[in-house]
Enzyme design. Structure first.
Site, PDB file in Angstrom:
ATOM      1  N   THR A  34       0.824  -1.225   0.000  1.00  0.00           N
ATOM      2  CA  THR A  34       0.000   0.000   0.000  1.00  0.00           C
ATOM      3  C   THR A  34       0.855   1.271   0.000  1.00  0.00           C
ATOM      4  OG1 THR A  34      -0.236   0.105   2.425  1.00  0.00           O
ATOM      5  CG2 THR A  34      -1.893  -1.181   1.192  1.00  0.00           C
ATOM      6  N   MET A  44      -3.075   4.997  -0.534  1.00  0.00           N
ATOM      7  CA  MET A  44      -4.492   4.584  -0.564  1.00  0.00           C
ATOM      8  C   MET A  44      -4.603   3.151  -0.041  1.00  0.00           C
ATOM      9  SD  MET A  44      -6.802   6.646  -1.091  1.00  0.00           S
ATOM     10  CE  MET A  44      -5.735   7.850  -0.263  1.00  0.00           C
ATOM     11  N   HIS A  45      -4.377   3.014   1.275  1.00  0.00           N
ATOM     12  CA  HIS A  45      -4.297   1.686   1.882  1.00  0.00           C
ATOM     13  C   HIS A  45      -5.542   0.834   1.586  1.00  0.00           C
ATOM     14  CE1 HIS A  45      -0.838   3.018   4.293  1.00  0.00           C
ATOM     15  NE2 HIS A  45      -1.539   4.075   4.665  1.00  0.00           N
ATOM     16  N   ASP A  46      -6.712   1.355   1.941  1.00  0.00           N
ATOM     17  CA  ASP A  46      -7.915   0.506   1.960  1.00  0.00           C
ATOM     18  C   ASP A  46      -8.457   0.216   0.575  1.00  0.00           C
ATOM     19  OD1 ASP A  46      -9.161   1.984   5.069  1.00  0.00           O
ATOM     20  OD2 ASP A  46      -7.546   0.556   4.650  1.00  0.00           O
TER      21      ASP A  46
END
Ligand code: RIB
Ligand code: CA
Length: 316
Positions: A195, A240-242
């Site tokens: 990520t 933008m991890h999620d």
């Protein structure tokens, strides 16, 4: 919405702690998947805020997905939030409409257990602390066997963000994460290793804003706030991890992963919340060491993931 037919779009339940990037993950899951339900958990901010934020995101995007409120506290750990990143209410300083959406229930755990057994080919994507998932496993130890997949945004084979070796979602409730990694194998770990390579910034916010829709403006406002906080911390862009974890489910071919034993450290004075990932050649493993194998995601076509995230936020 996505041009794919429902039969082609993976069925998703998203467990989240909105949170700026969680809100973008909701939009991404609804665009590229069939987003059946959203469960909320204490994490980035408190449960009342994360639940409100999930409802308002679904309202702005006109989603039919049910929202179920989940755990207000970690299993054992003290409650620690990430308000310094996401703002006091979890969605930065974004101007929000009056909330008109209502909760489907305040029992996310029952919802997770029921939906896993009632919907075929369901993909559970958890992008916050794993409290709800751990409680659901305690309620139904066979939960994961009724899912098509369990994918988490969390952990890291190398490094951390909250500490040098721990990532926030694991660190915020290490006991819950330990239960999930031990009892729901194999899961797919979309951690900081990948990520931190999916970085959005001002250009992407401008692309979103140019769409001129309320959803795109909402997404651009979220990203602008996230980007500004990251710049304060000396980062060039916002990971933008999620949304990356969602796209790992909807577009798996864009990712590279391999199978490794992973366990969660809960006792270490300096390593609590670490996802200890064994990358040694299989031959080195202590026979019967008993650590379950999980799919660790190492890399992605970051440009493609970024484009898909922007596409999801600029659809009608
Ligand atoms: O470490 C990143 C994770 O922590 C993301 O899920 C973000 O939303 C926060 O919850
Ligand atoms: Ca999150």
């Amino acid at each position: 919405m996505s041009t794919a037919t429902d039969s082609q779009r993976p069925k998703i339940v998203l467990d989240c702690d909105p949170g700026l990037d969680d809100a973008l993950a909701i939009l991404t899951a609804a665009h590229f998947g069939e987003l059946i339900g959203i469960t909320t958990v204490n994490g980035n901010v408190g449960i009342e805020h994360t639940t409100h934020n999930a409802l308002i995101t679904a309202q702005i995007a006109g989603l039919s997905a049910e929202v179920h409120r989940g755990a207000a506290l970690p299993l054992i750990a003290p409650t620690m939030d990430a308000a310094r990143v996401h703002g006091a209410t979890g969605l930065g300083d974004v101007k929000l409409p009056e909330l008109r959406r209502s909760l489907a229930s305040d029992d996310a755990v029952t919802y997770l257990c029921d939906i896993a057994r009632s919907v075929d080919d369901l993909n559970l994507v958890a992008v916050g602390p794993l409290t709800n998932v751990a409680l659901a496993l305690r309620r139904d130890p066979d939960l994961h066997n009724h899912l098509a997949s369990l994918t988490i945004m969390g952990g890291a084979a190398h490094g951390g963000n909250v500490t040098p070796v721990a990532e926030f979602n694991i660190w915020a409730d290490p006991e819950a994460a330990a239960i999930v990694f031990r009892e729901a194998a194999p899961l797919t770990m979309v951690g900081l290793d990948v990520t931190h390579k999916v970085l959005l910034g001002g250009n992407e916010a401008s692309q979103m804003r140019s769409a001129g829709t309320p959803v795109a403006d909402f997404a651009a406002d979220l990203l602008d706030y996230a980007y500004a906080r990251c710049r304060e911390y000396g980062l060039e862009a916002a990971p933008m991890h999620d949304a990356t974890a969602v796209i790992a489910v909807t577009h798996p071919d864009l990712f590279h992963s391999s199978s490794h034993p992973v366990t969660v450290e809960i006792h270490g004075e300096h390593t609590r919340g670490m996802t200890v990932t064994d990358t040694r050649p299989l031959s080195n493993f202590v026979p019967g060491c008993g650590v379950p194998m999980h799919q660790v995601v190492w890399d992605a076509d970051a440009d493609a993931v970024i484009d898909l995230t922007v596409q999801a936020c600029t659809a009608s």
